[in-house]
Motif scaffolding. Structure first.
Motif, PDB file in Angstrom:
ATOM      1  N   VAL A 153      14.650-116.518 -31.527  1.00 54.46           N
ATOM      2  CA  VAL A 153      14.299-117.941 -31.469  1.00 54.46           C
ATOM      3  C   VAL A 153      15.289-118.605 -30.517  1.00 54.46           C
ATOM      4  O   VAL A 153      16.448-118.833 -30.847  1.00 54.46           O
ATOM      5  N   GLU A 154      14.801-118.884 -29.318  1.00 54.29           N
ATOM      6  CA  GLU A 154      15.645-119.453 -28.273  1.00 54.29           C
ATOM      7  C   GLU A 154      15.947-120.924 -28.525  1.00 54.29           C
ATOM      8  O   GLU A 154      17.062-121.398 -28.283  1.00 54.29           O
ATOM      9  N   SER A 155      14.935-121.674 -29.008  1.00 57.40           N
ATOM     10  CA  SER A 155      15.139-123.096 -29.312  1.00 57.40           C
ATOM     11  C   SER A 155      14.121-123.524 -30.358  1.00 57.40           C
ATOM     12  O   SER A 155      13.073-122.910 -30.533  1.00 57.40           O
ATOM     13  N   GLY A 156      14.453-124.598 -31.072  1.00 58.15           N
ATOM     14  CA  GLY A 156      13.518-125.175 -32.024  1.00 58.15           C
ATOM     15  C   GLY A 156      13.484-124.472 -33.367  1.00 58.15           C
ATOM     16  O   GLY A 156      14.414-123.766 -33.754  1.00 58.15           O
ATOM     17  N   THR A 157      12.353-124.674 -34.072  1.00 58.32           N
ATOM     18  CA  THR A 157      12.181-124.175 -35.431  1.00 58.32           C
ATOM     19  C   THR A 157      10.740-123.717 -35.612  1.00 58.32           C
ATOM     20  O   THR A 157       9.812-124.401 -35.176  1.00 58.32           O
ATOM     21  N   PHE A 158      10.579-122.585 -36.271  1.00 54.23           N
ATOM     22  CA  PHE A 158       9.257-122.020 -36.536  1.00 54.23           C
ATOM     23  C   PHE A 158       9.103-121.701 -38.016  1.00 54.23           C
ATOM     24  O   PHE A 158      10.073-121.289 -38.671  1.00 54.23           O
ATOM     25  N   GLU A 159       7.873-121.818 -38.508  1.00 53.79           N
ATOM     26  CA  GLU A 159       7.506-121.165 -39.751  1.00 53.79           C
ATOM     27  C   GLU A 159       6.928-119.814 -39.317  1.00 53.79           C
ATOM     28  O   GLU A 159       5.931-119.765 -38.597  1.00 53.79           O
ATOM     29  N   VAL A 160       7.576-118.758 -39.741  1.00 54.12           N
ATOM     30  CA  VAL A 160       7.189-117.404 -39.347  1.00 54.12           C
ATOM     31  C   VAL A 160       6.562-116.715 -40.557  1.00 54.12           C
ATOM     32  O   VAL A 160       7.138-116.734 -41.646  1.00 54.12           O
ATOM     33  N   GLN A 161       5.392-116.139 -40.355  1.00 53.02           N
ATOM     34  CA  GLN A 161       4.750-115.370 -41.417  1.00 53.02           C
ATOM     35  C   GLN A 161       4.720-113.906 -41.002  1.00 53.02           C
ATOM     36  O   GLN A 161       4.203-113.570 -39.936  1.00 53.02           O
ATOM     37  N   ILE A 162       5.285-113.064 -41.863  1.00 52.18           N
ATOM     38  CA  ILE A 162       5.318-111.617 -41.624  1.00 52.18           C
ATOM     39  C   ILE A 162       4.814-110.921 -42.876  1.00 52.18           C
ATOM     40  O   ILE A 162       5.400-111.085 -43.959  1.00 52.18           O
ATOM     41  N   ASP A 163       3.723-110.186 -42.734  1.00 49.35           N
ATOM     42  CA  ASP A 163       3.160-109.409 -43.836  1.00 49.35           C
ATOM     43  C   ASP A 163       2.954-110.284 -45.082  1.00 49.35           C
ATOM     44  O   ASP A 163       3.288-109.884 -46.193  1.00 49.35           O
ATOM     45  N   GLY A 164       2.437-111.511 -44.859  1.00 48.76           N
ATOM     46  CA  GLY A 164       2.111-112.420 -45.959  1.00 48.76           C
ATOM     47  C   GLY A 164       3.256-113.274 -46.470  1.00 48.76           C
ATOM     48  O   GLY A 164       3.044-114.152 -47.311  1.00 48.76           O
ATOM     49  N   GLN A 165       4.469-113.047 -45.985  1.00 56.28           N
ATOM     50  CA  GLN A 165       5.625-113.826 -46.434  1.00 56.28           C
ATOM     51  C   GLN A 165       6.039-114.817 -45.352  1.00 56.28           C
ATOM     52  O   GLN A 165       6.159-114.451 -44.183  1.00 56.28           O
ATOM     53  N   LYS A 166       6.268-116.069 -45.774  1.00 58.11           N
ATOM     54  CA  LYS A 166       6.659-117.121 -44.827  1.00 58.11           C
ATOM     55  C   LYS A 166       8.138-117.433 -44.960  1.00 58.11           C
ATOM     56  O   LYS A 166       8.698-117.439 -46.054  1.00 58.11           O
ATOM     57  N   LYS A 167       8.750-117.709 -43.797  1.00 60.25           N
ATOM     58  CA  LYS A 167      10.166-118.067 -43.749  1.00 60.25           C
ATOM     59  C   LYS A 167      10.387-118.968 -42.549  1.00 60.25           C
ATOM     60  O   LYS A 167       9.759-118.787 -41.507  1.00 60.25           O
TER      61      LYS A 167
ATOM     62  N   ALA B 216       4.947-123.683 -34.764  1.00 61.26           N
ATOM     63  CA  ALA B 216       6.110-124.414 -34.236  1.00 61.26           C
ATOM     64  C   ALA B 216       6.273-125.718 -35.012  1.00 61.26           C
ATOM     65  O   ALA B 216       5.364-126.544 -35.038  1.00 61.26           O
ATOM     66  N   LEU B 217       7.410-125.905 -35.652  1.00 61.69           N
ATOM     67  CA  LEU B 217       7.682-127.113 -36.423  1.00 61.69           C
ATOM     68  C   LEU B 217       8.236-128.230 -35.543  1.00 61.69           C
ATOM     69  O   LEU B 217       8.359-129.372 -35.987  1.00 61.69           O
ATOM     70  N   GLU B 218       8.559-127.891 -34.298  1.00 60.66           N
ATOM     71  CA  GLU B 218       8.998-128.837 -33.265  1.00 60.66           C
ATOM     72  C   GLU B 218       8.781-128.124 -31.936  1.00 60.66           C
ATOM     73  O   GLU B 218       8.430-126.943 -31.918  1.00 60.66           O
ATOM     74  N   ASP B 219       8.965-128.791 -30.817  1.00 62.35           N
ATOM     75  CA  ASP B 219       8.898-128.097 -29.532  1.00 62.35           C
ATOM     76  C   ASP B 219       9.916-126.964 -29.583  1.00 62.35           C
ATOM     77  O   ASP B 219      11.095-127.197 -29.926  1.00 62.35           O
ATOM     78  N   SER B 220       9.474-125.737 -29.299  1.00 65.07           N
ATOM     79  CA  SER B 220      10.305-124.560 -29.543  1.00 65.07           C
ATOM     80  C   SER B 220       9.990-123.459 -28.541  1.00 65.07           C
ATOM     81  O   SER B 220       8.958-123.496 -27.864  1.00 65.07           O
ATOM     82  N   SER B 221      10.869-122.452 -28.491  1.00 59.35           N
ATOM     83  CA  SER B 221      10.623-121.310 -27.605  1.00 59.35           C
ATOM     84  C   SER B 221      11.150-120.027 -28.221  1.00 59.35           C
ATOM     85  O   SER B 221      12.103-120.037 -29.009  1.00 59.35           O
TER      86      SER B 221
END
Length: 104
Positions: free
Chosen positions: A47-61, A81-86
């Motif tokens: 995660v270079e910048s910003g914030t993400f909700e990441v889902q992997i194999d059904g689990q979110k973080k 993307a929870l904000e502008d992100s990269s």
């Protein structure tokens, strides 16, 4: 290699590759989605910048700038993307599907 649009508010650029390895930069506008998908490649994402909700194999973080995650082959994953992100994505072997999509 120029940027290409890959969905609403999402663009990517191949940074470099050979037959065994590929690195891609991906930019997201706030609220943009990297839809759930899976592929036979190993992947490491930074995660270079910003914030993400990441889902992997059904689990979110929630993942923030400076975080990193690994995806083994054929695991369903996606991001919001929870904000502008990269992100910086690294794949092995090369993503032939991405190279083919550029030819269309």
């Amino acid at each position: 290699i120029p940027w290409e649009s890959v969905g609403p508010g999402v663009r990517r650029r191949i940074l470099g590759y050979d037959e065994q390895l590929m690195m891609i930069a991906v930019e997201f506008k706030k609220g943009s989605i990297g839809p759930l998908h899976k592929h036979p490649h190993r992947q490491v994402t930074y995660v270079e910048s910003g914030t993400f909700e990441v889902q992997i194999d059904g689990q979110k973080k929630v993942q923030r700038k400076g975080d990193c995650f690994y995806l083994p082959p054929n695991i369903e994953h996606g991001v919001v993307a929870l904000e502008d992100s990269s992100l910086g994505d690294v794949f092995t072997p090369v993503r032939e599907d991405i190279l083919e999509s550029r030819k269309k």
